[in-house]
Scaffold this active site. Sequence first.
Site, PDB file in Angstrom:
ATOM      1  N   GLY A  49       4.828  -8.004   6.102  1.00  0.00           N
ATOM      2  CA  GLY A  49       5.035  -7.395   5.126  1.00  0.00           C
ATOM      3  C   GLY A  49       6.148  -7.737   4.291  1.00  0.00           C
ATOM      4  O   GLY A  49       6.738  -6.878   3.346  1.00  0.00           O
ATOM      5  N   ASP A 105       4.420  -8.649  -4.977  1.00  0.00           N
ATOM      6  CA  ASP A 105       5.155  -9.720  -4.171  1.00  0.00           C
ATOM      7  C   ASP A 105       5.477 -11.018  -5.133  1.00  0.00           C
ATOM      8  O   ASP A 105       6.674 -11.484  -5.234  1.00  0.00           O
ATOM      9  CB  ASP A 105       4.417 -10.382  -2.961  1.00  0.00           C
ATOM     10  CG  ASP A 105       3.530  -9.222  -2.452  1.00  0.00           C
ATOM     11  OD1 ASP A 105       4.136  -7.978  -2.336  1.00  0.00           O
ATOM     12  OD2 ASP A 105       2.399  -9.670  -1.849  1.00  0.00           O
TER      13      ASP A 105
HETATM   14  N1  LIG Z   1       5.049 -17.794   8.455  1.00  0.00           N
HETATM   15  C1  LIG Z   1       3.903 -18.315   7.867  1.00  0.00           C
HETATM   16  N2  LIG Z   1       3.725 -19.510   8.146  1.00  0.00           N
HETATM   17  C2  LIG Z   1       2.467 -20.114   8.019  1.00  0.00           C
HETATM   18  N3  LIG Z   1       1.619 -19.247   7.261  1.00  0.00           N
HETATM   19  C3  LIG Z   1       1.778 -18.123   7.022  1.00  0.00           C
HETATM   20  C4  LIG Z   1       2.817 -17.367   7.350  1.00  0.00           C
HETATM   21  N4  LIG Z   1       2.545 -16.174   6.993  1.00  0.00           N
HETATM   22  C5  LIG Z   1       1.516 -16.138   6.419  1.00  0.00           C
HETATM   23  N5  LIG Z   1       0.706 -17.280   6.577  1.00  0.00           N
HETATM   24  C6  LIG Z   1      -0.425 -17.516   5.870  1.00  0.00           C
HETATM   25  O1  LIG Z   1      -0.917 -16.429   4.832  1.00  0.00           O
HETATM   26  C7  LIG Z   1      -1.864 -15.393   5.361  1.00  0.00           C
HETATM   27  C8  LIG Z   1      -1.563 -14.197   4.930  1.00  0.00           C
HETATM   28  O2  LIG Z   1      -0.437 -13.618   5.489  1.00  0.00           O
HETATM   29  P1  LIG Z   1       0.068 -12.198   5.199  1.00  0.00           P
HETATM   30  O3  LIG Z   1      -0.508 -11.351   6.055  1.00  0.00           O
HETATM   31  O4  LIG Z   1      -0.213 -11.766   3.854  1.00  0.00           O
HETATM   32  O5  LIG Z   1       1.318 -12.051   5.607  1.00  0.00           O
HETATM   33  P2  LIG Z   1       2.796 -11.810   4.729  1.00  0.00           P
HETATM   34  O6  LIG Z   1       2.753 -10.294   4.947  1.00  0.00           O
HETATM   35  O7  LIG Z   1       4.031 -12.275   5.649  1.00  0.00           O
HETATM   36  O8  LIG Z   1       2.645 -12.024   3.300  1.00  0.00           O
HETATM   37  C9  LIG Z   1      -2.047 -15.827   6.807  1.00  0.00           C
HETATM   38  O9  LIG Z   1      -3.296 -15.811   7.241  1.00  0.00           O
HETATM   39  C10 LIG Z   1      -1.658 -17.528   7.007  1.00  0.00           C
HETATM   40  O10 LIG Z   1      -2.610 -18.085   6.609  1.00  0.00           O
HETATM   41  O1  LIG Z   2       0.630  -2.955   1.283  1.00  0.00           O
HETATM   42  C1  LIG Z   2       1.589  -3.091   0.550  1.00  0.00           C
HETATM   43  O2  LIG Z   2       2.560  -2.408   0.368  1.00  0.00           O
HETATM   44  C2  LIG Z   2       1.741  -4.690   0.163  1.00  0.00           C
HETATM   45  O3  LIG Z   2       0.731  -5.589   0.859  1.00  0.00           O
HETATM   46  C3  LIG Z   2       0.808  -6.976   0.673  1.00  0.00           C
HETATM   47  O4  LIG Z   2       1.800  -7.647   1.042  1.00  0.00           O
HETATM   48  P1  LIG Z   2       2.449  -8.051   2.389  1.00  0.00           P
HETATM   49  O5  LIG Z   2       3.735  -8.937   2.216  1.00  0.00           O
HETATM   50  O6  LIG Z   2       1.352  -9.351   2.670  1.00  0.00           O
HETATM   51  O7  LIG Z   2       2.310  -7.236   3.180  1.00  0.00           O
HETATM   52  C4  LIG Z   2       0.244  -6.964  -0.757  1.00  0.00           C
HETATM   53  O8  LIG Z   2       0.224  -8.339  -1.200  1.00  0.00           O
HETATM   54  C5  LIG Z   2       1.039  -6.075  -1.774  1.00  0.00           C
HETATM   55  O9  LIG Z   2       0.507  -6.390  -3.041  1.00  0.00           O
HETATM   56  C6  LIG Z   2       1.134  -4.668  -1.321  1.00  0.00           C
HETATM   57  O10 LIG Z   2       1.940  -4.086  -2.076  1.00  0.00           O
HETATM   58 MG   LIG Z   3       0.748 -11.632   2.039  1.00  0.00          MG
END
Ligand SMILES: Nc1ncnc2c1ncn2[C@@H]1O[C@H](COP(=O)(O)OP(=O)(O)O)[C@@H](O)[C@H]1O
Ligand SMILES: O=C(O)[C@H]1O[C@H](OP(=O)(O)O)[C@H](O)[C@@H](O)[C@@H]1O
Ligand SMILES: [Mg+2]
Length: 364
Positions: free
Chosen positions: A128, A177
């Site tokens: 997150g 984000d």
């Molecule tokens: N640290 C990372 N390294 C490589 N790919 C990543 C990483 N973090 C996220 N991803 C890619 O982005 C997708 C979505 O991640 P997400 O759940 O939105 O993570 P975040 O909360 O960090 O944004 C994952 O399924 C993967 O494909």
């Molecule tokens: O739930 C949230 O607050 C956010 O979740 C996603 O961000 P992530 O970093 O992947 O958890 C989403 O992309 C955001 O728009 C939401 O606010």
């Molecule tokens: Mg994400």
Amino acid sequence: MEGNGAPPPPSAAIIEHKAYARIGLLGNPSDVYYGRTISLNISNFWASVRLEPSSDLVIVPHPTHDLVKFTSLSHLTNRLENEGYYGGVRLLMATCKIFTKYCKEQGIDLHNNNFSISYETNIPRQTGLSGSSAIVCAAFSCLLDFYNVRDKIGVEIRPQLILNAEKELGIVAGLQDRVAQVYGGLVYMDFDKEKMDKYGHGNYTELDTSLLPPLYLIYAENPSDSGKVHSTVRKRWLDGDKFIISSMEEVANLALEGKTALLEKDYSKLATLMNQNFDLRRRMFGDAALGGLNIEMVEVGRRVGAATKFTGSGGAVVAFCPDGASQIELLEEACKKSGFFIQSVKVVPSLLNEIDIRTLSSKK
Ligand SMILES: Nc1ncnc2c1ncn2[C@@H]1O[C@H](COP(=O)(O)OP(=O)(O)O)[C@@H](O)[C@H]1O
Ligand SMILES: O=C(O)[C@H]1O[C@H](OP(=O)(O)O)[C@H](O)[C@@H](O)[C@@H]1O
Ligand SMILES: [Mg+2]
């Protein structure tokens, strides 16, 4: 169009861009639902993308994040159970596709030279903190410079394109984000539906980062898929679920109230709003979707009187200690005892350069 487009950059040099983690301070996740948020970009963690001219177009897999070689079947299985099937390669690919598609639609010429693109990240995975969009955002910036089109793709539209890359992959996500990562600093965002439909972007206001009190980041190694977390609530919202719709409006209003609280440096109000933000999320998503460990991170802070909420969809928590130094000490001790990491938040200043600023609709 492509082929007879703009010439390649004269130096054909290596291009590198960083994009930083972000904290949703107030209003998230209403950004996914035409709401409002206040978010900040932090230098504690970042992703960097490197683009190098090459004869073929190469998407370079990351040696650990895109692992395809394992010591055993159990290594492979553990890895998939803990981190899922995907790494960053699909994000880079989708970024290239969305960028090209947008340029085509807009009649923006692109030269024909190829590149190799690779990434590095220290953003704790899927916690997150916007690790996914950081990779996309940094890659997008590299493409803007490689094709020399930074002046042709406005700052306000970039977050939507960065989001489209993840939408392309079926990841449910919102704009906060990407706005924080494109602008840097502290941004108040209004995703009013009418404006979004009319202009293709929300209304983004940069706030002075010195308005922020000291903030703390609590996180754990506990990856959760933000797309999965969001999908049920998203479906209920689309189905017209009254509870979700009205709760989401309440969440959006917290950001509006929070903007005034910040401008007036009313930090006890800020603390109340942060707590309300998480409590509303908990009611909408339910404990099972949020996960016990994530809830415990919030509770650890609250037990010492800190205001706490998720930074994003889960995995990390932003904490504010209204009582100052002694409370911060208690918070640090409590986190240590529970096995959570804690860091003081370092805010990134605005990231817009002169060319970017000239593309803002207010400057035209
Ligand atoms: N640290 C990372 N390294 C490589 N790919 C990543 C990483 N973090 C996220 N991803 C890619 O982005 C997708 C979505 O991640 P997400 O759940 O939105 O993570 P975040 O909360 O960090 O944004 C994952 O399924 C993967 O494909
Ligand atoms: O739930 C949230 O607050 C956010 O979740 C996603 O961000 P992530 O970093 O992947 O958890 C989403 O992309 C955001 O728009 C939401 O606010
Ligand atoms: Mg994400």
